[in-house]
Design a protein around this motif. Structure first.
Motif, PDB file in Angstrom:
ATOM      1  N   SER A 230     -31.351 -10.345   6.073  1.00 41.36           N
ATOM      2  CA  SER A 230     -31.325  -9.944   7.487  1.00 41.36           C
ATOM      3  C   SER A 230     -31.475  -8.427   7.623  1.00 41.36           C
ATOM      4  N   PHE A 231     -31.716  -7.988   8.851  1.00 43.90           N
ATOM      5  CA  PHE A 231     -31.686  -6.552   9.156  1.00 43.90           C
ATOM      6  C   PHE A 231     -31.019  -6.351  10.512  1.00 43.90           C
ATOM      7  N   HIS A 232     -29.951  -5.529  10.532  1.00 41.28           N
ATOM      8  CA  HIS A 232     -29.214  -5.345  11.784  1.00 41.28           C
ATOM      9  C   HIS A 232     -29.062  -3.884  12.194  1.00 41.28           C
ATOM     10  N   GLY A 233     -29.628  -2.934  11.435  1.00 43.50           N
ATOM     11  CA  GLY A 233     -29.562  -1.541  11.875  1.00 43.50           C
ATOM     12  C   GLY A 233     -29.209  -0.579  10.761  1.00 43.50           C
ATOM     13  N   ARG A 234     -29.105   0.709  11.132  1.00 41.25           N
ATOM     14  CA  ARG A 234     -28.965   1.785  10.140  1.00 41.25           C
ATOM     15  C   ARG A 234     -27.642   2.536  10.209  1.00 41.25           C
TER      16      ARG A 234
ATOM     17  N   GLY B 101     -37.170 -10.291  11.267  1.00 47.67           N
ATOM     18  CA  GLY B 101     -38.344  -9.455  11.477  1.00 47.67           C
ATOM     19  C   GLY B 101     -38.639  -8.576  10.271  1.00 47.67           C
ATOM     20  N   GLU B 102     -37.745  -7.605  10.029  1.00 49.51           N
ATOM     21  CA  GLU B 102     -37.934  -6.686   8.898  1.00 49.51           C
ATOM     22  C   GLU B 102     -37.933  -7.474   7.584  1.00 49.51           C
ATOM     23  N   GLY B 103     -37.243  -8.621   7.563  1.00 47.23           N
ATOM     24  CA  GLY B 103     -37.136  -9.449   6.351  1.00 47.23           C
ATOM     25  C   GLY B 103     -38.417 -10.190   6.006  1.00 47.23           C
TER      26      GLY B 103
ATOM     27  N   ASN C 256     -28.107   2.439  23.620  1.00 53.01           N
ATOM     28  CA  ASN C 256     -29.402   3.131  23.494  1.00 53.01           C
ATOM     29  C   ASN C 256     -30.317   2.610  22.411  1.00 53.01           C
ATOM     30  N   SER C 257     -29.860   1.657  21.625  1.00 51.15           N
ATOM     31  CA  SER C 257     -30.664   1.222  20.469  1.00 51.15           C
ATOM     32  C   SER C 257     -30.184  -0.143  19.990  1.00 51.15           C
ATOM     33  N   GLY C 258     -30.953  -0.702  19.056  1.00 54.84           N
ATOM     34  CA  GLY C 258     -30.582  -1.988  18.492  1.00 54.84           C
ATOM     35  C   GLY C 258     -29.303  -1.922  17.676  1.00 54.84           C
ATOM     36  N   ALA C 259     -29.189  -0.883  16.857  1.00 54.95           N
ATOM     37  CA  ALA C 259     -27.989  -0.750  16.020  1.00 54.95           C
ATOM     38  C   ALA C 259     -26.744  -0.638  16.902  1.00 54.95           C
ATOM     39  N   GLU C 260     -26.847   0.130  17.967  1.00 54.69           N
ATOM     40  CA  GLU C 260     -25.690   0.271  18.875  1.00 54.69           C
ATOM     41  C   GLU C 260     -25.367  -1.032  19.590  1.00 54.69           C
ATOM     42  N   ALA C 261     -26.413  -1.778  19.975  1.00 51.82           N
ATOM     43  CA  ALA C 261     -26.168  -3.070  20.630  1.00 51.82           C
ATOM     44  C   ALA C 261     -25.422  -3.991  19.667  1.00 51.82           C
ATOM     45  N   ASN C 262     -25.775  -3.924  18.375  1.00 52.20           N
ATOM     46  CA  ASN C 262     -25.086  -4.746  17.376  1.00 52.20           C
ATOM     47  C   ASN C 262     -23.664  -4.242  17.109  1.00 52.20           C
ATOM     48  N   GLU C 263     -23.475  -2.926  17.074  1.00 53.88           N
ATOM     49  CA  GLU C 263     -22.122  -2.370  16.910  1.00 53.88           C
ATOM     50  C   GLU C 263     -21.207  -2.912  18.005  1.00 53.88           C
TER      51      GLU C 263
ATOM     52  N   ALA D 161     -32.801  -4.761  22.346  1.00 57.72           N
ATOM     53  CA  ALA D 161     -33.182  -3.342  22.540  1.00 57.72           C
ATOM     54  C   ALA D 161     -34.710  -3.293  22.530  1.00 57.72           C
ATOM     55  N   LYS D 162     -35.298  -2.500  21.640  1.00 55.46           N
ATOM     56  CA  LYS D 162     -36.755  -2.399  21.436  1.00 55.46           C
ATOM     57  C   LYS D 162     -37.566  -2.516  22.731  1.00 55.46           C
ATOM     58  N   GLY D 163     -38.143  -3.710  23.016  1.00 59.12           N
ATOM     59  CA  GLY D 163     -39.063  -3.852  24.145  1.00 59.12           C
ATOM     60  C   GLY D 163     -38.394  -3.918  25.507  1.00 59.12           C
TER      61      GLY D 163
ATOM     62  N   LEU E 219     -26.335 -13.613  18.377  1.00 62.85           N
ATOM     63  CA  LEU E 219     -27.758 -13.571  18.043  1.00 62.85           C
ATOM     64  C   LEU E 219     -28.264 -12.146  18.206  1.00 62.85           C
ATOM     65  N   ASP E 220     -28.877 -11.640  17.140  1.00 58.58           N
ATOM     66  CA  ASP E 220     -29.517 -10.324  17.181  1.00 58.58           C
ATOM     67  C   ASP E 220     -30.962 -10.537  17.639  1.00 58.58           C
ATOM     68  N   GLU E 221     -31.187 -10.287  18.928  1.00 53.55           N
ATOM     69  CA  GLU E 221     -32.540 -10.425  19.498  1.00 53.55           C
ATOM     70  C   GLU E 221     -33.113  -9.038  19.809  1.00 53.55           C
ATOM     71  N   VAL E 222     -32.760  -8.074  18.954  1.00 51.81           N
ATOM     72  CA  VAL E 222     -33.288  -6.717  19.126  1.00 51.81           C
ATOM     73  C   VAL E 222     -34.814  -6.752  19.066  1.00 51.81           C
ATOM     74  N   GLN E 223     -35.347  -7.517  18.106  1.00 48.61           N
ATOM     75  CA  GLN E 223     -36.800  -7.564  17.931  1.00 48.61           C
ATOM     76  C   GLN E 223     -37.428  -8.792  18.604  1.00 48.61           C
ATOM     77  N   THR E 224     -36.711  -9.931  18.606  1.00 45.63           N
ATOM     78  CA  THR E 224     -37.279 -11.172  19.147  1.00 45.63           C
ATOM     79  C   THR E 224     -37.192 -11.238  20.670  1.00 45.63           C
TER      80      THR E 224
ATOM     81  N   MET F 105     -26.953 -13.632  13.461  1.00 39.12           N
ATOM     82  CA  MET F 105     -28.269 -13.850  12.847  1.00 39.12           C
ATOM     83  C   MET F 105     -29.408 -13.528  13.800  1.00 39.12           C
ATOM     84  N   GLU F 106     -30.575 -13.215  13.210  1.00 35.88           N
ATOM     85  CA  GLU F 106     -31.808 -13.029  13.980  1.00 35.88           C
ATOM     86  C   GLU F 106     -32.498 -14.392  14.077  1.00 35.88           C
ATOM     87  N   PRO F 107     -32.937 -14.825  15.260  1.00 36.97           N
ATOM     88  CA  PRO F 107     -33.686 -16.089  15.352  1.00 36.97           C
ATOM     89  C   PRO F 107     -34.958 -16.070  14.500  1.00 36.97           C
TER      90      PRO F 107
HETATM   91  C1  LIG Z   1     -33.298  -7.437  14.302  1.00 36.73           C
HETATM   92  C2  LIG Z   1     -33.032  -5.972  14.385  1.00 36.73           C
HETATM   93  N1  LIG Z   1     -31.778  -5.550  14.646  1.00 36.73           N
HETATM   94  C3  LIG Z   1     -31.489  -4.244  14.752  1.00 36.73           C
HETATM   95  C4  LIG Z   1     -32.447  -3.281  14.578  1.00 36.73           C
HETATM   96  C5  LIG Z   1     -32.109  -1.825  14.710  1.00 36.73           C
HETATM   97  O1  LIG Z   1     -32.628  -1.328  15.902  1.00 36.73           O
HETATM   98  P1  LIG Z   1     -32.699   0.257  16.168  1.00 36.73           P
HETATM   99  O2  LIG Z   1     -33.677   0.821  15.215  1.00 36.73           O
HETATM  100  O3  LIG Z   1     -33.117   0.366  17.601  1.00 36.73           O
HETATM  101  O4  LIG Z   1     -31.316   0.784  15.951  1.00 36.73           O
HETATM  102  C6  LIG Z   1     -33.770  -3.678  14.296  1.00 36.73           C
HETATM  103  C7  LIG Z   1     -34.826  -2.679  14.071  1.00 36.73           C
HETATM  104  O5  LIG Z   1     -35.847  -2.921  13.492  1.00 36.73           O
HETATM  105  C8  LIG Z   1     -34.071  -5.053  14.199  1.00 36.73           C
HETATM  106  O6  LIG Z   1     -35.310  -5.493  13.929  1.00 36.73           O
END
Ligand SMILES: Cc1ncc(COP(=O)(O)O)c(C=O)c1O
Length: 385
Positions: free
Chosen positions: A133-137, A190-192, A99-106, A247-249, A218-223, A185-187
């Motif tokens: 980097s940023f991978h979730g909360r 984004g948040e960084g 359901n989300s980026g953090a879960e996709a990374n988990e 996730a995201k888009g 590869l974390d392509e949640v945002q890219t 890694m994120e290609p």
């Molecule tokens: C690269 C990346 N990974 C993971 C996340 C976390 O996604 P979510 O907020 O949907 O859990 C984000 C959110 O900004 C992100 O930019």
């Protein structure tokens, strides 16, 4: 009591909200507090075609009328079809929906650790991620996140993560000790601060990983999902990851995460090893099927053309020191002044922009028209001048 007072009284105050209550999606952006706003933010890269695009609304409503939800103990057509499209278009083999980026990374982290444990046993579970980097909360994705500011308040964090400098292949080589099972890694960070990885670096990472049976996540949640001008950013780096999270888009405004598995890990997560009540919900998957149906080569070419237009206009803007990013993921370094102040002033003038670290960040809807780009850039130019 109005919307804002109710929020202040009853919602956990975790967000530094702007003083604007948004009520409607509009073709150019949003309606809020009785006024129209041009949108250069897409709800942080979520509203792929804006907040209420007619085709997307139709796809969502049609699926809501047909079947809103059932459990993952049953097959559903939107989910199966979406998985086929994602695999066919990426070259990866299987998908797990969340359901989300953090879960996709988990899910990516669980799969990487299980692959290594199945093959090599205990003691090979460390995952290397990049500084900044940023991978979730969640607790685990915060551990993965390479920013110390996130590593306070909630101890103990999940062990088994180490952080290395980006674009430094010697640093990676030095960190590849016998306990490492994957790098993530994120290609484009984004948040960084909207920082793309160097092309040669990602290719060198791929090569090192192949030599040592280390998985590349590869974390392509945002890219992902067209944001950088290709369906996924990895295509522009000439490599294929072992695991991709997004996730995201993906569903263009509904919560959907996806973890895609390459050949090595396609059967790693077997029966009962992972699950989600809502993951792969039929309405979210129908929305994603619509999004992907629109992201063909011609549309993605348009994304690249609009990105070039943004970069050209921004580079010539007085007050702008530098422009970074890939596609419609744009970071602006200001000559002077504070990015958050710029965002506030833009909002006063009817334009929504975001920030990332000390940069102004633009993530406009991918279908934004040139008239809206021009109107938005005129406001931004006035503010940063
Ligand atoms: C690269 C990346 N990974 C993971 C996340 C976390 O996604 P979510 O907020 O949907 O859990 C984000 C959110 O900004 C992100 O930019």
């Amino acid at each position: 009591m109005d919307i804002k007072n109710l929020d202040h009284s009853y919602i956990a105050q975790t967000y530094g909200r702007y003083d604007l209550a948004i009520t409607d999606g509009e073709p150019s952006g949003f309606l809020g507090d009785g006024r129209e706003y041009i949108d250069f933010g897409s709800g942080i890269a979520v509203n792929t075609f804006g907040a209420s695009e007619a085709g997307w609304v139709e796809a969502v409503c049609a699926q809501a009328k047909k079947l809103s939800h059932t459990s993952n103990y049953f097959y559903t057509e939107p989910q199966s079809r979406l998985a086929e499209t994602l695999c066919t278009r990426t070259g990866l083999k299987r998908v797990f929906f969340s359901n989300s980026g953090a879960e996709a990374n988990e899910c990516a982290i669980k799969a990487a650790r299980k692959y290594s444990h199945d093959k090599y046993g205990d003691g090979r579970a460390t995952i290397l991620t990049l500084e900044n980097s940023f991978h979730g909360r969640t607790i685990t994705t915060l551990s993965a996140t390479g920013q110390t500011v996130f590593h306070t308040d909630f101890m103990p964090f999940t062990p088994g993560f180490a952080h290395i400098r980006a674009n430094d292949i010697a640093a990676l080589e030095g960190a590849l000790t016998a306990d490492v099972c994957a790098v993530m890694m994120e290609p484009v960070q984004g948040e960084g601060g909207v920082l793309p990885l160097e092309a040669g670096y990602l290719a060198a990472v791929r090569k090192l990983c192949d030599e040592r049976d280390i998985l590349l996540i590869l974390d392509e949640v945002q890219t992902g999902n067209g944001r950088t001008g290709t369906l996924y950013a990895f295509e522009q780096f000439g490599i294929l990851p072992d695991i991709l999270s997004t996730a995201k888009g993906l569903a263009g405004g509904l919560p959907l995460g996806a973890t895609l598995f390459g050949e090595k890990v396609e059967n790693t997560l077997g029966k009962s090893k992972h699950g989600s009540t809502f993951g792969g919900n039929p309405i979210c998957c129908a929305a994603a099927n619509y999004v992907l149906s629109r992201l063909d080569d011609a549309f993605l070419g348009e994304v690249k053309a609009k990105a070039a237009y943004f970069h050209e206009k921004l580079a010539a803007m007085p007050g702008v020191a530098a422009v970074s990013g890939m596609g419609l993921m744009i970071g602006i370094t200001l000559k002077e002044g504070d990015a958050h102040d710029v965002a506030l002033k833009c909002l006063e003038k009817g334009l929504i922009v975001l920030t990332a670290k000390d940069k102004v960040r633009l993530l406009p809807p991918l279908n934004i028209g040139y008239d809206d780009i021009d109107r938005g850039l005129a406001i931004l130019a006035e503010v940063v001048a």
